[in-house]
Design a protein around this motif. Structure first.
Motif, PDB file in Angstrom:
ATOM      1  N   ARG A  15      49.010  49.523  35.819  1.00 17.74           N
ATOM      2  CA  ARG A  15      50.502  49.619  35.952  1.00 17.74           C
ATOM      3  C   ARG A  15      51.141  48.228  36.402  1.00 17.74           C
ATOM      4  N   GLU A  16      52.325  48.093  36.516  1.00 20.71           N
ATOM      5  CA  GLU A  16      52.891  46.828  36.616  1.00 20.71           C
ATOM      6  C   GLU A  16      52.283  45.863  37.644  1.00 20.71           C
ATOM      7  N   HIS A  17      52.188  46.631  38.801  1.00 22.47           N
ATOM      8  CA  HIS A  17      51.346  45.677  39.937  1.00 22.47           C
ATOM      9  C   HIS A  17      49.967  45.344  39.573  1.00 22.47           C
ATOM     10  N   HIS A  18      49.168  46.133  38.820  1.00 27.35           N
ATOM     11  CA  HIS A  18      47.754  45.712  38.324  1.00 27.35           C
ATOM     12  C   HIS A  18      48.083  44.365  37.692  1.00 27.35           C
ATOM     13  N   VAL A  19      48.850  44.625  36.587  1.00 23.44           N
ATOM     14  CA  VAL A  19      49.002  43.194  35.519  1.00 23.44           C
ATOM     15  C   VAL A  19      49.523  42.045  36.578  1.00 23.44           C
ATOM     16  N   LEU A  20      50.490  42.162  37.415  1.00 24.62           N
ATOM     17  CA  LEU A  20      50.864  41.207  38.204  1.00 24.62           C
ATOM     18  C   LEU A  20      49.850  40.471  39.230  1.00 24.62           C
ATOM     19  N   TYR A  21      48.939  41.516  39.709  1.00 20.72           N
ATOM     20  CA  TYR A  21      47.903  40.821  40.546  1.00 20.72           C
ATOM     21  C   TYR A  21      46.750  40.111  39.561  1.00 20.72           C
ATOM     22  N   LEU A  22      46.309  40.653  38.490  1.00 19.00           N
ATOM     23  CA  LEU A  22      45.377  39.853  37.619  1.00 19.00           C
ATOM     24  C   LEU A  22      46.003  38.453  37.159  1.00 19.00           C
ATOM     25  N   ALA A  23      47.353  38.486  36.859  1.00 24.90           N
ATOM     26  CA  ALA A  23      47.802  37.250  36.411  1.00 24.90           C
ATOM     27  C   ALA A  23      47.867  36.258  37.372  1.00 24.90           C
ATOM     28  N   ARG A  24      48.274  36.780  38.989  1.00 17.96           N
ATOM     29  CA  ARG A  24      48.130  35.919  40.040  1.00 17.96           C
ATOM     30  C   ARG A  24      46.689  35.248  40.201  1.00 17.96           C
ATOM     31  N   ARG A  25      45.856  36.377  40.181  1.00 10.94           N
ATOM     32  CA  ARG A  25      44.319  36.060  40.347  1.00 10.94           C
ATOM     33  C   ARG A  25      43.750  34.918  39.422  1.00 10.94           C
ATOM     34  N   HIS A  26      44.205  35.240  37.946  1.00  5.35           N
ATOM     35  CA  HIS A  26      43.565  34.422  37.005  1.00  5.35           C
ATOM     36  C   HIS A  26      44.666  33.180  36.568  1.00  5.35           C
ATOM     37  N   HIS A  27      45.753  32.972  37.140  1.00  3.67           N
ATOM     38  CA  HIS A  27      46.850  31.689  36.922  1.00  3.67           C
ATOM     39  C   HIS A  27      47.067  31.964  35.462  1.00  3.67           C
ATOM     40  N   ILE A  28      47.912  33.266  35.221  1.00  2.00           N
ATOM     41  CA  ILE A  28      48.292  33.362  33.943  1.00  2.00           C
ATOM     42  C   ILE A  28      49.880  33.483  34.034  1.00  2.00           C
ATOM     43  N   GLU A  29      50.631  32.890  33.065  1.00  2.00           N
ATOM     44  CA  GLU A  29      52.092  33.094  33.099  1.00  2.00           C
ATOM     45  C   GLU A  29      52.335  34.109  32.452  1.00  2.00           C
ATOM     46  N   VAL A  30      53.244  34.992  33.018  1.00  2.00           N
ATOM     47  CA  VAL A  30      53.807  36.228  32.606  1.00  2.00           C
ATOM     48  C   VAL A  30      55.191  36.112  32.625  1.00  2.00           C
ATOM     49  N   THR A  31      55.650  37.027  32.042  1.00  2.00           N
ATOM     50  CA  THR A  31      57.295  37.222  32.142  1.00  2.00           C
ATOM     51  C   THR A  31      57.636  38.600  32.398  1.00  2.00           C
TER      52      THR A  31
END
Length: 581
Positions: free
Chosen positions: A551-567
């Motif tokens: 879900r979206e909160h999973h992707v946002l957590y992974l992006a924050r965890r691994h320093h990935i820029e997302v839109t």
């Protein structure tokens, strides 16, 4: 004597009870209460011993009778407790009655112990033994009874747990011999389904070791049952048995084997100082772990299946005694890995001899099981033939008897048929003989013990049993050195091995998201918003660390965890999701 029946109160409720004490004699207490209430004119008795054989109770009753002017009479005379001569004579009678009881008890007591020290005191013999014409104990001449009892001891020697012995006997449909107690069939030998009570009586009885024992229980006169007044029994340890005559008769096992079985049964109990029987669970050192700080036995802290967490070893003794915190706690997995590695290393030199011994043991076990089945079938055939002979011997015209014997014959035939079908099924499932291929496979696996250890068919309970063959105890200290755990393994031989490992960091065992999911997220982040990334990842069959749909909160957590820029879907400009903390 001139009294009406209504004026006579007969007190006989104390019959069959000892007159040594009046505490549990309700009839004597009722008599004393009636005399004290001035409701009694005379107390009639056959002799002084019928009232009391205790000096304090006897003189108390005389004192009450003296105060209330109550007469006392026996078959010789009538006494007035207020008269000095009568009072003296009653006192002498009470003293003689008490002395007579003491003399009788002393003679009986010493006579009983004298015969017991010679092994001649008659006792009920357990199943598997009979008393011959000379009064000597001998094994039951029924070879099936002997073989079944020996099979029970062999099962316990192999399995080590009485409950597992019962389960094996029931699975193999093997019954146990029992003698009826009381009733019209008293002393008759019957076969019953295996139960924990029957198996425990076999394992705990020292008679099967060829030993005559007397005095297994101690009786304290100060500790009596509140209802019956009898002294409560207390179990004595074998080293404190007053009479223990070894080689008194033929035994089914040695004295040393009996003591080993007794110790194993004690250790199977779950107590503060016992290991407990091996049971299911991932903590392989359950029952073997001790606290290296306070010396208490450490317990196992398990979690629910939903949490998916490994068990841990914990020492709670100080907490239960009022401390603010537990003594220590640590994850069980790394400690178990060290113990298993040491166990496999210690077993490596013995694998060749072990492979040969395993084949011989399996062959002997299968042969013993087949022998038990054949004896049970032989007994069933004999019972059916006996019922047939009884039916043939009766007069056919006597239908009342013939019908009953015919019904018994049919029951025995049906039991024999069921047993033969069960035997054929056991032959197909148990394979009473080992083929050459099976022997080769067993020897190959015995040479590769690590493969057997990791095999899916090897249960945690079996792994725990293997560890207990070599490891006596394991002491843990995870506090003395910060971030480290000191492990001290004591082997059954007395040798000691020490190891030091690092503590698992918090979250080290937590589920991790697959690296492929992170890589796909990096590829999609520059060109797709979060909502589309979620759809693409789910369409490709990728899942979260817990195996759930992303879900979206999973992707946002992974992006924050691994320093990935997302839109995000709400904004068109790219942004780097940073940890808000």
């Amino acid at each position: 004597m001139g009294w009406s029946p209504e004026a006579i109160d007969i007190i006989d409720e104390d019959q069959g009870q000892s007159a040594l004490s009046a505490v549990h004699r309700h009839g004597f207490q009722h008599l004393a209460a009636e005399v004290a209430a001035r409701e009694v004119g005379i107390v009639l008795m056959l002799e002084a011993s019928r009232l009391a054989r205790c000096g304090s109770d006897w003189h108390r009753l005389i004192e009450i009778c003296s105060i209330t002017r109550t007469l006392i009479a026996d078959e010789l005379a009538v006494y007035d407790p207020r008269e000095p001569n009568d009072r003296l004579l009653l006192g002498v009678k009470g003293t003689l009655s008490e002395a007579e009881l003491m003399t009788l008890r002393t003679r009986l007591y010493e006579g009983r112990w004298n015969k017991a020290r010679k092994g001649q005191l008659a006792r009920s013999v357990p199943i598997g033994y009979v008393v011959d014409e000379q009064g000597q104990w001998a094994k039951d001449p029924d070879r099936q009874v002997q073989a079944r009892i020996e099979y029970v001891f062999a099962l316990f020697r192999r399995l080590g747990v009485a409950r597992q012995v019962v389960r094996v006997l029931r699975d193999e449909q093997l019954t146990l011999p029992v003698r009826l107690w009381g009733g019209p069939g008293h002393g008759q030998l019957v076969w019953k389904e295996a139960s924990a009570g029957i198996v425990m009586r076999l394992l705990r009885n020292p008679t099967y070791a060829g030993v005559y024992v007397y005095g297994e229980w101690a009786y304290d006169g100060l500790d009596r049952h509140p209802n019956t007044g009898k002294a409560r029994p207390h179990v004595r340890a074998p080293e404190h048995w007053p009479v223990c005559l070894q080689a008194h008769h033929a035994g089914y096992l040695t004295w040393e084997a009996y003591l080993a079985n007794r110790q194993r049964l004690r250790q199977n109990g779950f107590g503060m100082m016992t290991r407990g029987a091996p049971r299911d669970g991932a903590a392989l050192l359950q029952g073997l772990v001790w606290c290296g700080r306070c010396g208490a036995r450490m317990g196992v802290n398990t979690y629910s299946a939903r949490e998916r967490r490994k068990p841990s070893y914990i020492c709670n003794r100080q907490y239960h005694e009022g401390a603010a915190h537990t003594c220590q706690s640590m994850s069980a997995q790394p400690i178990d890995e060290v113990a298993v590695a040491l166990f496999l290393e210690a077993m490596a030199p013995a694998q060749i001899a072990l492979s040969l011994q395993v084949v011989d043991d399996l062959r002997a076990e299968k042969h013993a099981l087949q022998q038990q089945w054949e004896q049970q079938l032989q007994q069933a055939r004999y019972a059916a033939q006996l019922a047939q002979r009884q039916y043939d011997a009766v007069d056919p015209d006597n239908r009342l008897v013939a019908a009953t014997l015919e019904r018994r014959w049919n029951e025995q035939l049906q039991a024999l048929q069921d047993l033969e079908q069960a035997y054929q099924k056991a032959q197909a499932e148990a394979h009473f003989t080992l083929t050459e291929a099976e022997q080769c496979d067993i020897q190959r696996l015995a040479h590769d013990l690590p493969t057997v250890w990791q095999a899916p068919g090897t249960t945690d309970r079996e792994r725990k049993q293997l560890l207990r063959f070599l490891i006596a105890e394991v002491q843990l200290d995870g506090v003395a050195t910060a971030g480290m755990i000191d492990i001290r393994v004591t082997w059954c031989s007395g040798a000691v091995t020490t190891r030091r490992i690092a503590r698992l960091k918090v979250g080290a065992g937590a589920p991790r998201t697959d690296a492929h999911v992170i890589a796909r997220l990096r590829d999609l982040a520059p060109t797709h918003p979060v909502a589309q990334i979620v759809e693409i990842l789910n369409a490709e069959g990728l899942r979260s660390a817990h195996g759930r749909v992303l879900r979206e909160h999973h992707v946002l957590y992974l992006a924050r965890r691994h320093h990935i820029e997302v839109t995000t879907s709400a904004r068109l400009r790219p942004k780097t999701v940073k940890d808000s903390h």
